[in-house]
Design an enzyme around this catalytic site. Structure first.
Site, PDB file in Angstrom:
ATOM      1  N   HIS A  53       0.857  -1.193   0.000  1.00 56.41           N
ATOM      2  CA  HIS A  53       0.000   0.000   0.000  1.00 56.41           C
ATOM      3  C   HIS A  53       0.892   1.240   0.000  1.00 56.41           C
ATOM      4  O   HIS A  53       2.033   1.197   0.491  1.00 56.41           O
ATOM      5  CB  HIS A  53      -0.884   0.022   1.243  1.00 56.41           C
ATOM      6  CG  HIS A  53      -1.933  -1.030   1.265  1.00 56.41           C
ATOM      7  ND1 HIS A  53      -2.979  -1.009   2.160  1.00 56.41           N
ATOM      8  CD2 HIS A  53      -2.110  -2.149   0.505  1.00 56.41           C
ATOM      9  CE1 HIS A  53      -3.754  -2.054   1.951  1.00 56.41           C
ATOM     10  NE2 HIS A  53      -3.243  -2.765   0.959  1.00 56.41           N
ATOM     11  N   GLU A  55       0.932   3.849   1.836  1.00 53.10           N
ATOM     12  CA  GLU A  55       1.408   4.233   3.167  1.00 53.10           C
ATOM     13  C   GLU A  55       2.581   3.372   3.610  1.00 53.10           C
ATOM     14  O   GLU A  55       3.582   3.865   4.138  1.00 53.10           O
ATOM     15  CB  GLU A  55       0.298   4.092   4.231  1.00 53.10           C
ATOM     16  CG  GLU A  55      -0.943   4.867   3.958  1.00 53.10           C
ATOM     17  CD  GLU A  55      -2.007   4.031   3.250  1.00 53.10           C
ATOM     18  OE1 GLU A  55      -1.710   3.433   2.183  1.00 53.10           O
ATOM     19  OE2 GLU A  55      -3.136   3.982   3.751  1.00 53.10           O
ATOM     20  N   CYS A  82      -6.091   1.664   5.888  1.00 45.58           N
ATOM     21  CA  CYS A  82      -6.695   0.406   6.333  1.00 45.58           C
ATOM     22  C   CYS A  82      -6.114   0.051   7.702  1.00 45.58           C
ATOM     23  O   CYS A  82      -5.171   0.691   8.175  1.00 45.58           O
ATOM     24  CB  CYS A  82      -6.402  -0.693   5.306  1.00 45.58           C
ATOM     25  SG  CYS A  82      -4.683  -1.255   5.298  1.00 45.58           S
ATOM     26  N   CYS A  85      -2.259  -0.491   7.646  1.00 47.34           N
ATOM     27  CA  CYS A  85      -1.495   0.751   7.522  1.00 47.34           C
ATOM     28  C   CYS A  85      -1.608   1.592   8.787  1.00 47.34           C
ATOM     29  O   CYS A  85      -0.630   2.219   9.205  1.00 47.34           O
ATOM     30  CB  CYS A  85      -1.960   1.531   6.296  1.00 47.34           C
ATOM     31  SG  CYS A  85      -1.528   0.694   4.744  1.00 47.34           S
TER      32      CYS A  85
END
Length: 150
Positions: A53, A55, A82, A85
């Site tokens: 992801h 992040e 999410c 993260c």
């Protein structure tokens, strides 16, 4: 020191991710003093890695430069992180999280798991939502509508 948003840089990363066929999410880490030290867009498909992801990639790159803890740093991300993260944000000791669009389906900050509200969460960043929300949401809507059958 005067506040300066870095959401446009995160949105640029999101647009680049979308152009690569990834879900258009972008993130940037800003060090104390305002210098962008890491930037990334989603690369899950490209790397065959469900943890890639925006992040996570930005946090990893920032830690490679600054060390294990990102104390005093800001994270700008175009979509509500999410749970995975959000946990990484806490572990990295990010000081402030700025995010654009809410994620009712998979969010882990204000929606769903609400990771920062758990007693097991050792560090809670300041959270600012809705920064660049309209553009971030439009990027996501456009990406998914283009992939839905007519």
């Amino acid at each position: 020191m005067e506040f300066r948003s870095h959401m446009q840089a995160a949105l640029a990363e999101a647009r680049a991710a979308g152009a690569r066929g990834e879900v258009p999410v972008g993130a940037v880490v800003v060090a104390p003093g305002g210098q962008v030290v890491a930037r990334a867009g989603n690369r899950c498909r490209e790397l065959s890695d469900p943890t890639a992801h925006a992040e996570m990639l930005a946090i990893r790159a920032a830690c490679a430069t600054l060390g294990e803890r990102l104390t005093g740093c800001d994270l700008y991300v175009t979509l509500e992180p999410c749970p995975m993260c959000a946990a990484a944000i806490s572990a990295a000791r990010i000081a402030r999280l700025y995010y654009g669009a809410a994620d009712p389906k998979s969010g882990g900050v204000a929606q769903g798991a609400r990771v920062f509200a758990h007693p097991q969460c050792h560090h809670v960043p300041e959270v600012y939502d809705g920064i660049g929300e309209a553009e971030a949401a439009a990027l996501l809507r456009g990406f998914f509508s283009a992939r839905r059958p007519g």
